[in-house]
Write a protein that holds these residues in place. Sequence first.
Motif, short mmCIF file in Angstrom:
data_model
loop_
_atom_site.label_atom_id
_atom_site.label_comp_id
_atom_site.label_asym_id
_atom_site.label_seq_id
_atom_site.Cartn_x
_atom_site.Cartn_y
_atom_site.Cartn_z
N GLY B 100 -3.64 70.20 123.27
CA GLY B 100 -3.75 70.00 121.82
C GLY B 100 -3.61 71.33 121.08
N PHE B 101 -4.31 72.33 121.57
CA PHE B 101 -4.19 73.67 120.96
C PHE B 101 -2.76 74.18 121.09
N ALA B 102 -2.16 73.91 122.24
CA ALA B 102 -0.79 74.36 122.46
C ALA B 102 0.16 73.69 121.46
N VAL B 103 -0.06 72.41 121.23
CA VAL B 103 0.78 71.68 120.27
C VAL B 103 0.61 72.28 118.86
N VAL B 104 -0.62 72.57 118.50
CA VAL B 104 -0.88 73.19 117.19
C VAL B 104 -0.18 74.55 117.11
N TRP B 105 -0.26 75.30 118.19
CA TRP B 105 0.38 76.62 118.23
C TRP B 105 1.89 76.48 118.02
N LEU B 106 2.45 75.51 118.71
CA LEU B 106 3.90 75.30 118.57
C LEU B 106 4.26 74.89 117.15
N ALA B 107 3.41 74.02 116.57
CA ALA B 107 3.68 73.54 115.21
C ALA B 107 3.57 74.66 114.18
N GLN B 108 2.65 75.59 114.43
CA GLN B 108 2.44 76.67 113.45
C GLN B 108 3.37 77.85 113.66
N LEU B 109 3.92 77.96 114.85
CA LEU B 109 4.69 79.16 115.19
C LEU B 109 5.86 79.42 114.21
N PRO B 110 6.66 78.41 113.88
CA PRO B 110 7.77 78.71 112.96
C PRO B 110 7.28 79.29 111.63
N PHE B 111 6.15 78.80 111.15
CA PHE B 111 5.65 79.29 109.85
C PHE B 111 5.06 80.70 109.99
N ALA B 112 4.45 80.94 111.13
CA ALA B 112 3.92 82.29 111.37
C ALA B 112 5.07 83.29 111.47
N VAL B 113 6.14 82.89 112.15
CA VAL B 113 7.29 83.79 112.28
C VAL B 113 7.96 83.99 110.92
N ALA B 114 8.02 82.91 110.13
CA ALA B 114 8.59 83.03 108.79
C ALA B 114 7.75 84.00 107.94
N GLU B 115 6.44 83.92 108.08
CA GLU B 115 5.56 84.83 107.34
C GLU B 115 5.82 86.27 107.74
N LEU B 116 5.96 86.46 109.05
CA LEU B 116 6.23 87.82 109.55
C LEU B 116 7.56 88.33 109.00
#
Lengths: 419, 398
Positions: B100-116
């Motif tokens: 579940g945490f991994a799924v959340v991580w995957l879901a948030q990753l594109p937005f985190a990378v966009a922020e970076l």
Amino acid sequence: VQPRHPIRLIAHDDLQRSRLTVFFRLLLVIPHLFWVALWSIAVLLVMIVNWFITLSQGRTPDGIHNWIAAYVRYVTQVNAYLYLGANPYPEFGDWGGPGASYPVDLEVDPPAPQNRWKTAFRIVLAVPALLLASALGSGSVNFAAGSYYSVSFGVLGIAAVLAWFAILARGQMPRGLSQLIAYALSYSAQVGAYLLLLTDRYPDCDPQAVALPAVAPRRALRVNVADDLARSRLTVFFRLLLTVPHFVWLALWGIVVLVAVVVNWFATLFRGRSPQSLHDFIARYVRYALHVNAFLFLVANPFPGFGGRPGSYPIDLEVDPPEPQGRWRTFFRGPLAVPSALLGSALSSAAATCALLGWFASLATGRMPRMLRNLAAFALAYQTELYGYAWLLTERYPYSGPVFAPEPEPMAAEAAIAA
Amino acid sequence: VLAGAGFAALAAIYAIAIPRLLHTQVPGGLVLRSVDLHGYFSARELARASNFEAFLRVDGVLALLAPVAALAVYARRGPALVRESAAGRIGTGMLLAMLGFAVVWLAQLPFAVAELWWERRYHVSRDGYIDFIVGNWIALGASFLFVCAAILVVMALAAPLRRSWWIAATPVFVAFVALQAFVTPYLVPEQHPLRSPVLLQTAASLKQAENLRGVEIDVQSVRRFTTEPNAASAGFGPTRRVILWDTLLGGRFTEPQLAVVLGHELGHLKRNHILKHVAWYALFALPIAFAVALATRRRGGMYEPTSVPLALLVLVVVRLVALPLQNTVQRRYEAEADWISLQATRNPGAARALFANLAITSLAEPRPPGWSQLLFDEHPSIASRIAMADAWQRAHPL
């Protein structure tokens, strides 16, 4: 069932070795290495021509095929001599074809049609096999700035070093090491043949696919594989992180096991046999470590339990009950385990390479390639035997041959002869 | 009767605890007048900050919603992953929680990378993409350990207690959180003691004024990753510590401005804000655990590993709903820390300059929209902080 591989190793090793030639083996092989180097330059030039021909005609011409096959056979024989997989000094190229004149030889099928795509991208396609070949191979020396350098050994390199000492001591090649060296040579030959366009069949690293003399001593710790190769892409993708809680538990449990091993060492030294309760406790930890490593290295799919229960995981461990152990062997168990630990470490690198390649393959196809699974399973089985030996579950030395069919028990053999 | 008594006792605790936790030293009647931002920032600076934050806001909203959507799907499909486990009841629960945490991580990753990407574009971040993803990946591994410990507690308690696990689990989780708060100062990487003699002198006098002797002042090296200035206070009791990012040092901020920063962080420690956060957690952990127990009841409760994906969804939704409240409380504490700093340094001019400088260096919009503050901001707006400095000056004429 896979059709047989077009490049096959034939080994009929009587395990006898001359101590004198073994002692000077590295020097004796120099003329052959010189000849190999010259031949390699010619092969490189011919290979470029052959690549264009195979690309346009879809198969390698007979003449070129036979010439390159002779080169691969010769290199295999030289390697067998160098890495102590065979005793006699090899000929400088056996031009008469495979007549089983050398104890370690290759059978190469005649040229067959080759897929043009596979031919066009052969070097790229060979990269995974080359990675694995490097883990199974001799090793390398890396020079850094100044006078610093580091040496890394592959499976073949470590096996040869250990065999060198063993032969000088006993005048005979240990059978397990002989089988392991033959297996590594077989894979290396298949990789060479694939790169040099002798075949478009991918090199097969499955230890069970190599036609080795298929018997091994009965192991005291036996790994059973009941895995269907199907993999969940989600758990494969996060496999390393999903193992983190198990690492923690392994470390915590390991502290207690360390104490138990020390107590077991004293108990076995005095009683000549490991106490049942300590034996069971340590065996359970060894089984748990096997489950965790099988999960980590993609040898199995399900998330393992934390208890190391027998029968709870597709890669499982059977451990014989405590048996009498020699006191001298018990007393010196630590130093005695060192050679096996060296080999275990090289095999662990091979298992890690399998896991890396298997990771990509499992993500792409949802299945672990059988050959990678089997090689990694063999490496883990060896590691498990090593733990069992070092931690006094058995006094049988870990068997390094990638062969799992046990020798028939004397009674069973007699019954078979009578029948 | 027992439930009614328990509910009444709980209500009484809330009625007493919440006003006490919300109480701050900021005077009740303090009037914050509107600040003319053009007196502090050029039109170009305001426009640049506005552009910078506009993208981050959209990205931030999507990053908040993505886990909810991902976990909604996971709550439906996750139970099927039970077949991927040979680990028994609790082990399977751990696997499902980690996934579940991994799924959340995957879901948030594109937005985190966009922020970076956006922060790199504006030269706020210097972190490389690979370093960032690898760092995130490792952090995910650490979070796996925590979630496994949590699942172990919940599912182990659910065996003997079945539906009532949440009553016993809450004190354990509060203890976890308190322990985490206690050891956090030791977990911050790349720290070294403050070396500047002038700042050490300032810190010593501030610590004496606030009666905070024994609090260490450390510097964390972050310059390789970011240009953003920041500071934090961590720990409680003997582990209390102020941590300054090295991006604050090196001449970007004057010594009086850094004194305000130190005063602010010491203010947090003086008013025990970290312990108060633990207390807030203690207050809300019980109803949240009860909500999880209630929501998963139809799936067999937290005894069954198949309930874990749904429990994660409930937790994420509750967290999202509670976020504005949490931010409001945090802003209140930050305002109190500002006030204590003004009282200690008695230098509103330096405070105003610090806040303006913070806005310019971190590209913070001085007066963000209200909804954005509610969702994202743990600090009062720069305009409010400058207004507080003005208000302090009015209340303390020379």
